[in-house]
Enzyme design. Structure first.
Site, PDB file in Angstrom:
ATOM      1  N   HIS A  12     -14.126  24.285  -0.641  1.00  0.00           N
ATOM      2  CA  HIS A  12     -14.922  24.971   0.379  1.00  0.00           C
ATOM      3  C   HIS A  12     -14.136  25.042   1.686  1.00  0.00           C
ATOM      4  CE1 HIS A  12     -18.101  24.958  -2.411  1.00  0.00           C
ATOM      5  NE2 HIS A  12     -18.646  23.806  -2.122  1.00  0.00           N
ATOM      6  N   THR A  43     -15.552  20.079  -2.314  1.00  0.00           N
ATOM      7  CA  THR A  43     -15.626  20.202  -0.862  1.00  0.00           C
ATOM      8  C   THR A  43     -14.297  20.685  -0.281  1.00  0.00           C
ATOM      9  OG1 THR A  43     -17.237  18.422  -0.801  1.00  0.00           O
ATOM     10  CG2 THR A  43     -16.107  18.913   1.261  1.00  0.00           C
TER      11      THR A  43
END
Lengths: 348, 348, 348, 348
Positions: free
Chosen positions: C43, C40
């Site tokens: 990202h 994450t």
């Protein structure tokens, strides 16, 4: 063939010649490779009160048995001649409520091999085809013969813990053969630590070999205190009671952590007095009666343990005798200087 | 404000004027709409051994309470002024092992409303925000106040049956208010039949109103035989023990069918002697200690029952008094001529 | 203090000086010992579509963080200054339906550390007291920081298998850090065998170190055929899907044995097309969506694995950088030549 | 005797004279009292692709059958002549892995009555003794004959909900006979509310008779929106997919509440595309493949519902024909103007 038979309702047994039995419809004939002695067999041999009430003579006893299929009766469609099998000793009806619910091991019409009909302390034995569990032919006969008590252990570990062995502290109370197997199974099933409680020194030693992290001699240590110490005061999430001693059952409840689970496999000979309020209710503990093995889901599990070597049961097997060594075999069983004792017909 | 307080360690209580308490951080102040009397409150009122050991005076008692939020302390972010709430009386720490496992109701640092700090037999009471459960404002105050014991019943039915109520025969042993609620919950949860065992005739009548199919007076019928008869000899799949009477607990085990489950919620005052071998082990019965209610999953369930009308608890509520009627209220509780007795401050 | 911040809605990040934050009510301030980089975070760093939609700038990111408590805000009653803690990054409300049912990890009002408010790629970070999980001070900072993804793995293994890991064949699809941890946990939890499927050679090597019995390169072998071969044609009882690749999810269903269970943790970026009739319905397979970790029952379990050494996660940790090495850290993450990459503020 | 046979691999069937079959070992001969028509029988009659691939002709079809035992073969020990029985149509081997795990209904060697061997659209039929389930002789023949599909419904409700029907909102997608039975069972099992989704008006009407609280016509209402509305926006805890329509399966996932469970019983004819990330993973939803009925635990449950009257299935039974009315029977089945259609040999 030879068969170890209880001829009359009295202590002892006789190794006698009898005809080889013929398998009926749905039955198979095994040439016995090994038959291990259970505590129940000892009760039969000694002819205790339970045996006197339950059994009829004459009968060949022995129910923990493995062998090769040498003949099959009519209506046998799955098990083939030559197969090496271990016997599930509980013969179930398949039609009562319990069987219909998938609990064949508590069948209302249960008939037990070597208790209700001729068993496996013999050169040959007949069992129903569906009670014949095929085992890997590479498994030695003595290990093949202990599937029944090993299955008790597996069933106790899984049923008695409600599936929560992984990451739990597991206490095994009583390290006869089933308790010792339970130590190994709890370890293989991912217990955080296994604590074995057993007064017999030889068996405490085997418990260590089977993977116990802590062994407790209740003669010199308070088992409840020992469990508290090994768990930072919290108690054990899982307690497996395999001794059948009423005072030990009661101790077991006091070892339980909040939310803990306790399996009862050992059979107390009389009433057991418990502090339910303090040790069960306020803790929301769960107590599970356990008997036999699930037919055959437990067998699936134990096959994994025995066939893959995840659990090595051999440290528990301490003595092997020929059929004609039965007197010595029962003597060593009584002495407490043994783990599992096995009769091997071929040995003679 | 008025508060019913135990001023000294002795029987009785006094309705006295005290200042309205102020909610601290994370706390809310309730204007009490109704507070029902629990068996525990009776023990406190009568000052039995348990109360003498556990409690410190002076204290306002009463823990089954519902009311409107009239003030909120700092750090209260979810519950709003004006909300109508019922109190979960178990104040948990949130940080012990049991709380961390989601078993806040057996928190190792449990503090109980009206036992460990001032309770709800008063015009106002302070509780932690997270112990305030919002109820539909259309629910009348008396019903709102019995969420705590109703939750005991719901938790007992579900936890104690391991989820297997649908299609099972359920026996409720002891029909005080919690037992009576359990009858209604077991019926709504899909039991095949509900059998209620209770010596008090009034309560047997309420059990019928709550949906019992069979009611048994243990004074005139053997409850074990009655259950066997109602189940074609098989016994009950589920037994809920709510009496706390040791002999009844033992009876309960004898009513269990093979594979049956028994919940223990009643608190036996001393040791209970059980035939574990015959009634638990060979049957593979399971015994579940049950206490309190799951926080808050049980509350979710009971909200469904109470808010939808799937269970109507009102037949159980037999008496309502104002706060100053407390002496009569406790008297009727002791008489056995009552179900649930409720104090309604506004009534006066 | 230094903080790695996303200053504007665009790729990249900047290590900047900001004031040390002050803990509010119920909050604690941690001096960060280690913060590991999650997919994450990548990202967010690369500012993909999800990040652009979900996040607001400026913000300090990083949610897998461990450190020492150096200050506590008001209303902090349990966690003390000096404690060494790992952060549960999911901040839950405690009052929604899911929280009330004990599923705080799918709270309807979930706020995520380093996504919804300032996170742990910094010298200091503030978290709620109840999100601070005390870890044994002997655990090194890098291991302490990976509790979050390790917890994903533990939750996937237990929830995704419905508790049936012992004696089962477990397949792990996708061996990023979480998959690699899952290999170790499945092994420790008593799996019969663990089969890891992963195209990256480095990661297949780590999978072996973590205890995989069989590793499969889907580039050179059909994973479904490989699983069939390793299971005598029966398929796997448990499949853990951690890749998030739609075609792999579909493959996973075809590996399942009759009655098998499949966990979905990886997040497919679009629709997944499945043969439900053949691979799920006729097999009576069960598919479990899994996200996050149970708060805090999963933490109890993972503490056992990490504190006792039952699972050694260190083979998975391949790189460590100072905070100012963040560019290299994210580069090595993207390269695929890494397992877990960790930022250690002190290192500089 | 008369038998409705598929003589050649083509649409249609012929009512012809054949000899009464003789029961072999372990088998019983039934005089058929009623045989209901399943969707599968319709596929066979119409000779669709599945039938063409799976079946060999000539064969008598029909598997939902009840009748009286008029002869028993050798080795039949439990079922007696004169017994009134309903047939479990799945003939299992008892020896494969699935049977050994107690999942006889997904036996690897399953043989199906009326598909793999001669079935019950005839005056007489032979079935294995262990597939003969005794029903109360007071149950009328038509109800006795629908145990098979009623059992599908019971199994779907319990297995597909993981036991959590009490207090849950249950959605039934598709109200053919099995869906209609599922409505009744979910209601009896303690659902909070039952929502039935079905385009056919006649069947929506029967769903109401069976106890649906809400019926939704997907032609005029969005079923997902309707479920959200009936659940204050939360979605349903339990969704039972019985339509087999791919788009409906996908809709079903979008109706699920966080933590919800979905049963798949309907058989989608091709791939189904699902948003696993949004509708399954982040919700931690669970999807359960369901097929057949558990042998015989589901039968125990359904006996309770049918024998006690807790569920009245008769509103679902809309048409009854003699054996020679088979053409009209299959026509009314195809028309959609029917619930369950039953053939009663005696009627002529």
């Amino acid at each position: 063939m030879r068969a170890l038979r209880k001829l009359r309702p009295e202590p002892g047994a006789a190794l006698v010649e009898v005809p080889v039995p013929a398998p009926g419809p749905g039955e198979v004939l095994l040439k016995v490779a090994a038959a291990s002695i259970c505590g129940t067999d000892q009760h039969i041999y000694q002819w205790n009160e339970w045996a006197a009430q339950r059994m009829r003579t004459p009968i060949t006893f022995g129910h923990e048995v493995a062998g090769h299929v040498v003949a099959t009766g009519p209506e046998v469609h799955h098990v083939k001649e030559g197969a090496f099998v271990s016997a599930e000793g509980h013969v179930f009806c398949g039609f009562c409520i319990q069987c219909r619910k998938g609990r064949m091991h508590i069948c209302e019409n249960l008939r037990i091999l070597g208790v209700d009909f001729d068993g496996g302390f013999a050169d040959y034995v007949v069992i129903p085809e569906r009670n014949a569990w095929e085992v890997d032919p590479r498994i030695p006969p003595d290990v093949a013969s202990i599937h029944d008590p090993f299955g008790n252990a597996v069933h106790t570990v899984f049923k008695g813990s409600d599936g929560d062995v992984p990451t739990s502290t597991v206490v095994v109370l009583g390290c006869g053969p089933i308790g010792l197997f339970a130590v190994g199974v709890a370890r293989a099933a991912g217990a955080r630590q296994v604590i074995a409680v057993e007064p017999n020194e030889l068996r405490r030693g085997i418990a260590k070999q089977m993977g116990a992290d802590v062994v407790v001699d209740p003669g010199s240590q308070d088992p409840v205190a020992a469990v508290r110490e090994a768990t930072d005061g919290h108690g054990a999430e899982v307690v497996l009671e395999i001794s059948g001693v009423p005072a030990v059952v009661e101790q077991g409840t006091r070892m339980l952590a909040g939310g803990g689970r306790m399996a009862l496999l050992g059979l107390p000979p009389g009433p057991v007095s418990l502090d339910l309020t303090g040790q069960v209710i306020f803790k929301e503990a769960r107590i599970f009666g356990v008997t036999g093995r699930e037919i055959f889901s437990t067998w699936m599990q134990m096959s994994v343990y025995l066939a893959t070597g995840m659990v090595d049961p051999t440290p528990v097997i301490t003595h092997r005798f020929g059929l004609d060594g039965f007197e010595e075999a029962f003597e060593v069983m009584s002495s407490g200087r043994s783990g599992k004792v096995i009769l091997l017909p071929k040995r003679e």
